[in-house]
Design a protein around this motif. Structure first.
Motif, mmCIF file in Angstrom:
data_model
loop_
_atom_site.group_PDB
_atom_site.id
_atom_site.type_symbol
_atom_site.label_atom_id
_atom_site.label_comp_id
_atom_site.label_asym_id
_atom_site.label_seq_id
_atom_site.Cartn_x
_atom_site.Cartn_y
_atom_site.Cartn_z
ATOM 1 N N SER A 25 13.245 48.457 69.137
ATOM 2 C CA SER A 25 14.705 48.161 68.064
ATOM 3 C C SER A 25 15.441 47.232 68.639
ATOM 4 N N GLN A 26 16.025 47.213 67.925
ATOM 5 C CA GLN A 26 17.266 45.515 68.327
ATOM 6 C C GLN A 26 18.380 45.662 69.373
ATOM 7 N N ARG A 27 18.707 47.065 70.152
ATOM 8 C CA ARG A 27 19.082 47.256 70.839
ATOM 9 C C ARG A 27 17.968 47.209 72.373
ATOM 10 N N LYS A 32 18.705 44.195 74.553
ATOM 11 C CA LYS A 32 19.386 44.425 76.293
ATOM 12 C C LYS A 32 18.053 43.644 77.108
ATOM 13 N N LEU A 60 24.856 43.876 77.753
ATOM 14 C CA LEU A 60 24.526 44.465 76.518
ATOM 15 C C LEU A 60 25.673 44.805 74.751
ATOM 16 N N SER A 61 26.999 44.412 75.472
ATOM 17 C CA SER A 61 28.008 44.952 74.177
ATOM 18 C C SER A 61 27.994 42.768 73.229
ATOM 19 N N GLN A 67 24.925 42.513 71.384
ATOM 20 C CA GLN A 67 24.888 43.138 70.012
ATOM 21 C C GLN A 67 26.074 42.423 68.949
#
Length: 162
Positions: A106-108, A112, A122-123, A126
């Motif tokens: 996933s993109q998440r 990461k 991480l934020s 994003q």
């Protein structure tokens, strides 16, 4: 040089920091530092290790890193507010896309991996992925930087005691 005639010296500049301990001697570092210095000179428009080349390198590094040599351009003053656009957003976006191509689930998950790679939260990664890309201000600043580089070269020659 590789088979195609291209210098692979860029690799020397991406090496990790030199590991030094109590047994380290100047002789044990000589070859590694020579490779890194040659790559550093080459990375600045192929400068040669002459007095003029070293002077040009010192000036380029001062313009890039020393606070007393920093410039403020109309681009900086006319900013739309917020932090100026840099290459970080572009490189982070590219790295996330590369991770997705490598098979990240996933993109998440890709974000990461990239967050660790770049030392970002991480934020932050994003947020970069959710913001629309903007052209880096470095492209708009370049003509002003060239003026300072030319002035610096003239000043450095006048200051030199050759």
């Amino acid at each position: 040089m590789d088979d195609e005639g291209f210098d692979s010296g860029g690799e020397a500049l991406s090496r990790p920091p030199l590991r030094i301990d109590d047994s380290t001697t100047p002789e044990s570092l000589e070859v590694e530092l020579q490779e890194r210095l040659e790559a550093l000179l080459a990375s600045h428009n192929g400068l040669e290790p002459t007095l003029e080349g070293w002077r040009d390198l010192a000036l380029a590094l001062a313009l890039r890193h020393e606070p007393a040599f920093q410039i403020e351009t109309p681009v900086d003053r006319d900013s739309m507010g917020g932090r100026p656009a840099r290459w970080t957003g572009f490189t982070v976006r590219s790295a996330v896309k590369a991770e997705l191509r490598k098979g990240a689930k996933s993109q998440r998950a890709a974000a990461k991996v990239v967050a660790e790679m770049f030392g970002l939260s991480l934020s932050r990664v994003q947020n970069i992925m959710s913001d629309p890309p903007s052209p880096p201000d470095v492209l708009r600043r370049r003509k002003y930087e060239l003026v300072v580089e030319m002035a610096g070269a003239i000043a450095a020659k006048k200051v030199s005691r050759e």
